[in-house]
Design an enzyme around this catalytic site. Structure first.
Site, PDB file in Angstrom:
ATOM      1  N   HIS A  60      -0.384  -6.519   1.399  1.00  0.00           N
ATOM      2  CA  HIS A  60       0.458  -5.624   1.350  1.00  0.00           C
ATOM      3  C   HIS A  60       1.651  -5.881   2.375  1.00  0.00           C
ATOM      4  O   HIS A  60       1.339  -6.747   3.281  1.00  0.00           O
ATOM      5  CB  HIS A  60       0.222  -4.303   1.267  1.00  0.00           C
ATOM      6  CG  HIS A  60      -0.540  -3.782   2.321  1.00  0.00           C
ATOM      7  ND1 HIS A  60      -1.818  -4.316   2.994  1.00  0.00           N
ATOM      8  CD2 HIS A  60      -0.385  -2.696   3.502  1.00  0.00           C
ATOM      9  CE1 HIS A  60      -2.151  -3.724   3.973  1.00  0.00           C
ATOM     10  NE2 HIS A  60      -1.313  -2.646   4.346  1.00  0.00           N
ATOM     11  N   HIS A  62       2.445  -4.214   5.128  1.00  0.00           N
ATOM     12  CA  HIS A  62       2.419  -3.503   6.443  1.00  0.00           C
ATOM     13  C   HIS A  62       2.155  -4.602   7.597  1.00  0.00           C
ATOM     14  O   HIS A  62       1.576  -5.524   7.184  1.00  0.00           O
ATOM     15  CB  HIS A  62       1.377  -2.587   6.490  1.00  0.00           C
ATOM     16  CG  HIS A  62       1.663  -1.216   5.929  1.00  0.00           C
ATOM     17  ND1 HIS A  62       0.448  -0.432   5.371  1.00  0.00           N
ATOM     18  CD2 HIS A  62       2.652  -0.560   5.627  1.00  0.00           C
ATOM     19  CE1 HIS A  62       1.185   0.802   4.826  1.00  0.00           C
ATOM     20  NE2 HIS A  62       2.457   0.686   5.024  1.00  0.00           N
ATOM     21  N   ASP A  64       0.834  -5.355  10.219  1.00  0.00           N
ATOM     22  CA  ASP A  64      -0.356  -5.685  10.719  1.00  0.00           C
ATOM     23  C   ASP A  64      -1.091  -6.551   9.791  1.00  0.00           C
ATOM     24  O   ASP A  64      -2.226  -7.371  10.004  1.00  0.00           O
ATOM     25  CB  ASP A  64      -1.568  -4.574  11.029  1.00  0.00           C
ATOM     26  CG  ASP A  64      -1.693  -3.650   9.888  1.00  0.00           C
ATOM     27  OD1 ASP A  64      -0.686  -3.267   9.170  1.00  0.00           O
ATOM     28  OD2 ASP A  64      -2.764  -3.141  10.010  1.00  0.00           O
ATOM     29  N   HIS A  65      -0.539  -6.901   8.539  1.00  0.00           N
ATOM     30  CA  HIS A  65      -1.258  -7.725   7.663  1.00  0.00           C
ATOM     31  C   HIS A  65      -0.320  -9.139   7.217  1.00  0.00           C
ATOM     32  O   HIS A  65      -0.722  -9.997   6.676  1.00  0.00           O
ATOM     33  CB  HIS A  65      -1.468  -7.106   6.149  1.00  0.00           C
ATOM     34  CG  HIS A  65      -2.750  -5.964   6.377  1.00  0.00           C
ATOM     35  ND1 HIS A  65      -3.723  -6.310   6.034  1.00  0.00           N
ATOM     36  CD2 HIS A  65      -2.451  -5.111   6.926  1.00  0.00           C
ATOM     37  CE1 HIS A  65      -4.418  -5.145   6.226  1.00  0.00           C
ATOM     38  NE2 HIS A  65      -3.683  -4.250   7.057  1.00  0.00           N
ATOM     39  N   HIS A 137      -3.024   2.560  -1.673  1.00  0.00           N
ATOM     40  CA  HIS A 137      -2.636   2.628  -0.200  1.00  0.00           C
ATOM     41  C   HIS A 137      -1.104   3.358  -0.327  1.00  0.00           C
ATOM     42  O   HIS A 137      -0.772   3.660  -1.257  1.00  0.00           O
ATOM     43  CB  HIS A 137      -2.595   1.375   0.502  1.00  0.00           C
ATOM     44  CG  HIS A 137      -2.320   1.097   1.816  1.00  0.00           C
ATOM     45  ND1 HIS A 137      -3.144   2.056   2.692  1.00  0.00           N
ATOM     46  CD2 HIS A 137      -2.120   0.352   2.599  1.00  0.00           C
ATOM     47  CE1 HIS A 137      -2.797   1.690   3.968  1.00  0.00           C
ATOM     48  NE2 HIS A 137      -2.193   0.695   3.815  1.00  0.00           N
ATOM     49  N   ASP A 207      -6.274  -2.603   2.497  1.00  0.00           N
ATOM     50  CA  ASP A 207      -6.258  -1.269   3.097  1.00  0.00           C
ATOM     51  C   ASP A 207      -6.164  -0.196   1.836  1.00  0.00           C
ATOM     52  O   ASP A 207      -5.510  -0.494   0.636  1.00  0.00           O
ATOM     53  CB  ASP A 207      -4.975  -0.940   3.698  1.00  0.00           C
ATOM     54  CG  ASP A 207      -4.979  -1.721   5.043  1.00  0.00           C
ATOM     55  OD1 ASP A 207      -5.810  -2.609   5.438  1.00  0.00           O
ATOM     56  OD2 ASP A 207      -3.956  -1.292   5.849  1.00  0.00           O
ATOM     57  N   HIS A 265     -10.939  -3.410   9.871  1.00  0.00           N
ATOM     58  CA  HIS A 265      -9.556  -2.697  10.174  1.00  0.00           C
ATOM     59  C   HIS A 265      -9.920  -1.495  11.147  1.00  0.00           C
ATOM     60  O   HIS A 265      -9.713  -0.196  10.530  1.00  0.00           O
ATOM     61  CB  HIS A 265      -9.024  -2.424   8.593  1.00  0.00           C
ATOM     62  CG  HIS A 265      -7.790  -2.038   8.839  1.00  0.00           C
ATOM     63  ND1 HIS A 265      -7.190  -0.695   8.566  1.00  0.00           N
ATOM     64  CD2 HIS A 265      -6.666  -2.766   8.505  1.00  0.00           C
ATOM     65  CE1 HIS A 265      -5.969  -0.898   8.634  1.00  0.00           C
ATOM     66  NE2 HIS A 265      -5.618  -2.163   8.896  1.00  0.00           N
TER      67      HIS A 265
END
Ligand SMILES: [Zn+2]
Length: 298
Positions: A60, A62, A64-65, A137, A207, A265
């Site tokens: 996805h 976000h 941090d990914h 998510h 997530d 995570h």
């Protein structure tokens, strides 16, 4: 199949832990799941060459990914890559890449967009397949399942000679067929072959808030990764932020009949990760922390 953890923290890097990224190694293929900030540095640290990666799966958008993705692609270009790169992601990721890398990279990027709520086959190689499935998510998010193809039966040379099986029939034997000779005698498959290795599978659930509906996509996997951003005493916070707790991750492992669970995570609020392990193990004993630098055999 092997899985190496490159990053195991959530949004903020903390206590030496980095945002999410994992390497999946199947035979000679190196696959990258998510690409948090600094992924290419940790790949170098653990001896994985960026140029060997041909397929990248982004769960996805976000940060941090995927904040490490533009940097990784840029390095591939500077190192003279010419092979096409396949990226499986939300369409917004393509826009970010094209905005930031406005020069001729020297290689083609081939995108396969993951649409909201979609489960589909992404990659069908001779020895394995990769599928995506939707999870729950705050933005459209997908998990991935990596499955080795069914192994063929193994021929027993001495038995083949004994029963005088013609060579043209060998490939049928590895597929499990019996042989019938010219007189109508049946030579049973198990007399001349033995079982091949068991095919393994790994599921990465990205997530997600706790929801057992996702289990349908990865029943009985050998290794399951599930996020554990929080501990169970923060379950309300986990729910409101579309994340899960260690206990919930373990419940998903039980519900999906996984053989082994790895959890990661972690929120940056936690320095000590041991409570995550003990909490998950009260529900599902074969759990391990997805610690950075560790390689799990699937
Ligand atoms: Zn997220």
């Amino acid at each position: 199949m092997k899985v190496t953890i490159l990053g195991n923290n959530s949004a903020l890097p903390a206590y030496g832990r980095n945002p999410t990224a994992q390497i999946v190694q199947i035979e000679n293929e190196i696959l990258l799941i998510d690409c948090g900030e600094g992924t290419q540095m940790r790949m170098a640290q653990y001896g994985h060459k960026a140029m060997r990666i041909n397929h990248i799966f982004i769960s996805h958008y976000h940060g941090d990914h995927f904040f490490g993705l533009v940097a990784l692609i840029s390095s591939m270009s500077l190192l003279g890559r010419t092979n096409a790169l396949f990226i499986y992601c939300n369409q917004f990721i393509k826009e970010v890449i094209e905005f930031q890398l406005q020069w001729d990279l020297g290689f083609e990027i081939i995108y396969d967009f993951l649409n909201e709520g979609e489960a589909k086959l992404l990659l069908d190689e001779s020895k394995f397949v990769v599928r995506c499935f939707p999870v729950f998510h705050s933005v459209p998010t997908h998990g991935f399942i990596f499955s080795e193809k069914k192994r063929k039966r193994i021929l027993l040379p001495e038995q083949l000679t004994k029963y005088e099986i013609p060579k043209y029939f060998y490939s049928k034997l590895t597929d499990g067929f019996d042989y019938e000779d010219e007189y109508g005698n049946i030579i049973a498959n198990e007399w001349v072959t033995k079982k091949g290795n068991i095919s393994k599978s790994y599921a990465y659930t990205a997530d997600t808030v706790f929801n057992k509906e996702i289990c349908q996509y990865f029943m009985e996997v050998d290794l399951l990764y599930h996020e554990t951003t929080y501990l169970q005493n923060e379950s309300e916070k986990a729910k409101s932020r579309y994340h899960s707790t260690a206990m919930q991750a373990a419940e998903i492992a039980v519900a999906s009949h996984a053989k082994k669970l790895i959890i990661g995570h972690f929120s940056s609020r936690y320095k000590d990760l041991s409570p995550f392990l003990s909490e998950a193990q009260t529900v599902f004993e074969p759990t391990e922390l997805a610690l950075e630098g560790i390689t799990f055999d699937v």
